[in-house]
Scaffold this active site. Structure first.
Site, PDB file in Angstrom:
ATOM      1  N   CYS A  72      -1.115   1.305  -4.471  1.00  0.00           N
ATOM      2  CA  CYS A  72       0.125   2.049  -4.258  1.00  0.00           C
ATOM      3  C   CYS A  72      -0.135   3.479  -4.681  1.00  0.00           C
ATOM      4  O   CYS A  72      -0.115   3.820  -5.844  1.00  0.00           O
ATOM      5  CB  CYS A  72       1.262   1.474  -5.083  1.00  0.00           C
ATOM      6  SG  CYS A  72       2.784   2.405  -4.903  1.00  0.00           S
ATOM      7  N   GLU A 110      -0.301  -5.411   2.044  1.00  0.00           N
ATOM      8  CA  GLU A 110       0.387  -6.003   0.880  1.00  0.00           C
ATOM      9  C   GLU A 110       0.406  -4.977  -0.226  1.00  0.00           C
ATOM     10  O   GLU A 110      -0.530  -4.196  -0.373  1.00  0.00           O
ATOM     11  CB  GLU A 110      -0.394  -7.261   0.470  1.00  0.00           C
ATOM     12  CG  GLU A 110       0.139  -7.986  -0.724  1.00  0.00           C
ATOM     13  CD  GLU A 110      -0.630  -7.699  -2.012  1.00  0.00           C
ATOM     14  OE1 GLU A 110      -0.313  -8.321  -3.027  1.00  0.00           O
ATOM     15  OE2 GLU A 110      -1.549  -6.827  -2.001  1.00  0.00           O
ATOM     16  N   ARG A 154       5.746 -13.852  -8.971  1.00  0.00           N
ATOM     17  CA  ARG A 154       4.967 -12.688  -8.537  1.00  0.00           C
ATOM     18  C   ARG A 154       5.486 -12.236  -7.179  1.00  0.00           C
ATOM     19  O   ARG A 154       5.220 -12.877  -6.154  1.00  0.00           O
ATOM     20  CB  ARG A 154       3.483 -13.077  -8.437  1.00  0.00           C
ATOM     21  CG  ARG A 154       2.545 -11.909  -8.160  1.00  0.00           C
ATOM     22  CD  ARG A 154       1.110 -12.381  -8.013  1.00  0.00           C
ATOM     23  NE  ARG A 154       0.204 -11.256  -7.961  1.00  0.00           N
ATOM     24  CZ  ARG A 154      -0.343 -10.669  -9.025  1.00  0.00           C
ATOM     25  NH1 ARG A 154      -0.079 -11.128 -10.224  1.00  0.00           N
ATOM     26  NH2 ARG A 154      -1.160  -9.648  -8.900  1.00  0.00           N
ATOM     27  N   ARG A 156       5.656  -9.621  -4.101  1.00  0.00           N
ATOM     28  CA  ARG A 156       4.875  -8.582  -3.442  1.00  0.00           C
ATOM     29  C   ARG A 156       5.477  -8.287  -2.075  1.00  0.00           C
ATOM     30  O   ARG A 156       5.958  -9.194  -1.398  1.00  0.00           O
ATOM     31  CB  ARG A 156       3.413  -9.055  -3.246  1.00  0.00           C
ATOM     32  CG  ARG A 156       2.602  -9.089  -4.547  1.00  0.00           C
ATOM     33  CD  ARG A 156       2.369  -7.687  -5.064  1.00  0.00           C
ATOM     34  NE  ARG A 156       1.532  -7.599  -6.232  1.00  0.00           N
ATOM     35  CZ  ARG A 156       1.958  -7.567  -7.499  1.00  0.00           C
ATOM     36  NH1 ARG A 156       3.245  -7.660  -7.761  1.00  0.00           N
ATOM     37  NH2 ARG A 156       1.119  -7.434  -8.504  1.00  0.00           N
TER      38      ARG A 156
HETATM   39  C1  LIG Z   1      -4.544  -3.801  -5.433  1.00  0.00           C
HETATM   40  S1  LIG Z   1      -6.261  -3.985  -5.355  1.00  0.00           S
HETATM   41  C2  LIG Z   1      -6.450  -5.208  -4.085  1.00  0.00           C
HETATM   42  C3  LIG Z   1      -7.159  -6.452  -4.550  1.00  0.00           C
HETATM   43  C4  LIG Z   1      -7.396  -7.547  -3.532  1.00  0.00           C
HETATM   44  N1  LIG Z   1      -6.257  -7.765  -2.674  1.00  0.00           N
HETATM   45  C5  LIG Z   1      -7.817  -8.871  -4.221  1.00  0.00           C
HETATM   46  O1  LIG Z   1      -7.374  -9.933  -3.799  1.00  0.00           O
HETATM   47  O2  LIG Z   1      -8.585  -8.849  -5.175  1.00  0.00           O
HETATM   48  C6  LIG Z   1      -6.763  -2.514  -4.547  1.00  0.00           C
HETATM   49  C7  LIG Z   1      -8.255  -2.344  -4.422  1.00  0.00           C
HETATM   50  O3  LIG Z   1      -8.540  -1.172  -3.654  1.00  0.00           O
HETATM   51  C8  LIG Z   1      -9.774  -0.637  -4.131  1.00  0.00           C
HETATM   52  N2  LIG Z   1      -9.895   0.754  -3.672  1.00  0.00           N
HETATM   53  C9  LIG Z   1      -9.274   1.849  -4.169  1.00  0.00           C
HETATM   54  N3  LIG Z   1      -9.660   2.968  -3.510  1.00  0.00           N
HETATM   55  C10 LIG Z   1     -10.551   2.560  -2.568  1.00  0.00           C
HETATM   56  C11 LIG Z   1     -11.313   3.271  -1.575  1.00  0.00           C
HETATM   57  N4  LIG Z   1     -11.232   4.597  -1.449  1.00  0.00           N
HETATM   58  N5  LIG Z   1     -12.132   2.550  -0.778  1.00  0.00           N
HETATM   59  C12 LIG Z   1     -12.233   1.205  -0.916  1.00  0.00           C
HETATM   60  N6  LIG Z   1     -11.554   0.488  -1.854  1.00  0.00           N
HETATM   61  C13 LIG Z   1     -10.711   1.155  -2.666  1.00  0.00           C
HETATM   62  C14 LIG Z   1      -9.642  -0.784  -5.648  1.00  0.00           C
HETATM   63  O4  LIG Z   1     -10.900  -0.731  -6.286  1.00  0.00           O
HETATM   64  C15 LIG Z   1      -8.958  -2.147  -5.773  1.00  0.00           C
HETATM   65  O5  LIG Z   1      -9.878  -3.189  -5.973  1.00  0.00           O
END
Ligand SMILES: C[S@@+](CC[C@H](N)C(=O)[O-])C[C@H]1O[C@@H](n2cnc3c(N)ncnc32)[C@H](O)[C@@H]1O
Length: 343
Positions: A72, A110, A154, A156
């Site tokens: 987010c 999500e 939870r 979402r």
């Molecule tokens: C809210 S988590 C989502 C986790 C996933 N849905 C799971 O089941 O584990 C968001 C993820 O986006 C990754 N992220 C953030 N910036 C990114 C980027 N520029 N490129 C790729 N991944 C990124 C973060 O490291 C993080 O693991």
């Protein structure tokens, strides 16, 4: 042939597990964090690309479904109504770049529930409008893990954009509520609290969320400023000090709680203990054989950032059942065949 998906912001692969279990095939993954990449590779034996902002859509193989549990990240709207260009510099913009070039049939996004209200609801409105401008029918709904066979409250927000007819959230299969006690380890090296470390309240009640606030840890620092006779209220205690009964649901596992201070009350034993790391992964729907990171702090952060797998599985299943994966010409053939058969 299995429908193909790409797993963006993949974390440790919660989305992937849910979609693979529902019969889809992953063809591309992007995740920037090296600790998440390590766990992902360990479990799925797959290549993981890094920063999404550096990925050229032309380099991604063709796919049917784009999955993204994107962070987010606040963005303000320029107001120029240029479509997704308005979101330039945000990770949502990068999702849109890929959608624009690859034209997947379905997009599943999500995020935390708060996304809906961010920036006076302007962020969410921009997301929906942008997907519409990219040629999609957009549906959204808040889904709660506790309605999918998990003892966790939870919530979402899910945004599902489809090329064909709208995704119908009401068609997703839900399950009856379950209790945390049925998801606990029977034996283990449990970390119990001493009776002097906590206070149980009189007459704990089940809240609408399914949580049963039973007591709190006696942390003097947090008692300052609390009005008299309010200590029986969960909201006057910080989350790591709250104690919930195992006869209800568990609150959301957050990513910030890297020392795992989740305390549960076991009425049968009249004792309070910490939820174990295995139990945390279980109430997110991760299988027993899922390989976790070697560091405890990473394990807690990663599971808190992840998705409840049974929710994802039901979404994936429903996309298939609602025939949203086929393209328009195929849809016409199916329609004609149905008419022939039933006329
Ligand atoms: C809210 S988590 C989502 C986790 C996933 N849905 C799971 O089941 O584990 C968001 C993820 O986006 C990754 N992220 C953030 N910036 C990114 C980027 N520029 N490129 C790729 N991944 C990124 C973060 O490291 C993080 O693991």
């Amino acid at each position: 042939m299995k429908p193909k998906f790409i797993d963006l912001f993949a974390g440790i692969g919660g989305f992937r597990k849910g979609f693979e279990d529902a019969g889809y095939e992953c063809v591309f993954t992007s995740e920037i964090d090296s600790a998440c990449q390590e766990v992902y590779r360990d479990n799925f034996n797959s290549e993981v690309f890094g920063d999404i902002t550096k990925i050229k859509p032309q380099d991604i193989p063709d796919f049917d479904v784009l999955l993204g549990g994107f962070p987010c990240q606040p963005f303000s709207i320029s107001g120029k109504k240029k479509g997704f260009d308005d979101t330039r510099g945000t990770l949502f913009f990068d999702i849109c770049r890929i959608i624009d070039e690859k034209q997947p049939t379905v997009v599943v996004l999500e995020n935390v529930k708060h996304l809906i209200h961010h920036d006076k609801k302007r962020t969410f409105k921009t997301i929906l409008e942008t997907l519409t401008k990219l040629g999609y029918n957009v549906s959204h709904q808040i889904l709660n893990a506790k309605n999918f066979g998990l003892p966790q409250n939870r919530e979402r927000i899910f945004i599902i954009a489809t090329k064909n007819s709208h995704f119908k959230f009401e068609k997703i299969e839900k399950k009856a509520p379950v209790q945390l006690k049925d998801f606990l380890d029977k034996k283990g090296d449990f970390e119990y609290l001493d009776k002097s470390e906590y206070t149980l309240i009189d007459n704990p009640k089940k809240q609408l969320t399914g949580l049963i606030f039973t007591g709190y840890r006696n942390k003097n620092t947090w008692k300052n400023g609390i009005r008299p006779n309010t200590e029986h209220l969960s909201r006057v205690h910080r989350q790591p000090n709250r104690i919930y009964s195992v006869e209800g649901t568990h609150p959301t596992i957050p990513s910030q709680e890297t020392s795992g201070r989740f305390f549960i009350y076991l009425p049968k034993e009249d004792r309070v203990r910490k939820l174990t790391i295995n139990e945390c992964y279980r109430i997110m729907g991760f299988p027993k054989n899922f390989k976790k990171h070697s560091k405890n702090g990473e394990r807690y952060k990663q599971i808190g950032n992840s998705v409840a797998i049974p929710v994802i599985y039901e979404v994936a299943k429903s996309i298939k059942e609602q025939n949203l994966l086929i393209d328009e010409p195929q849809r016409k053939v199916v329609g004609d065949l149905r008419e022939l058969l039933y006329s």
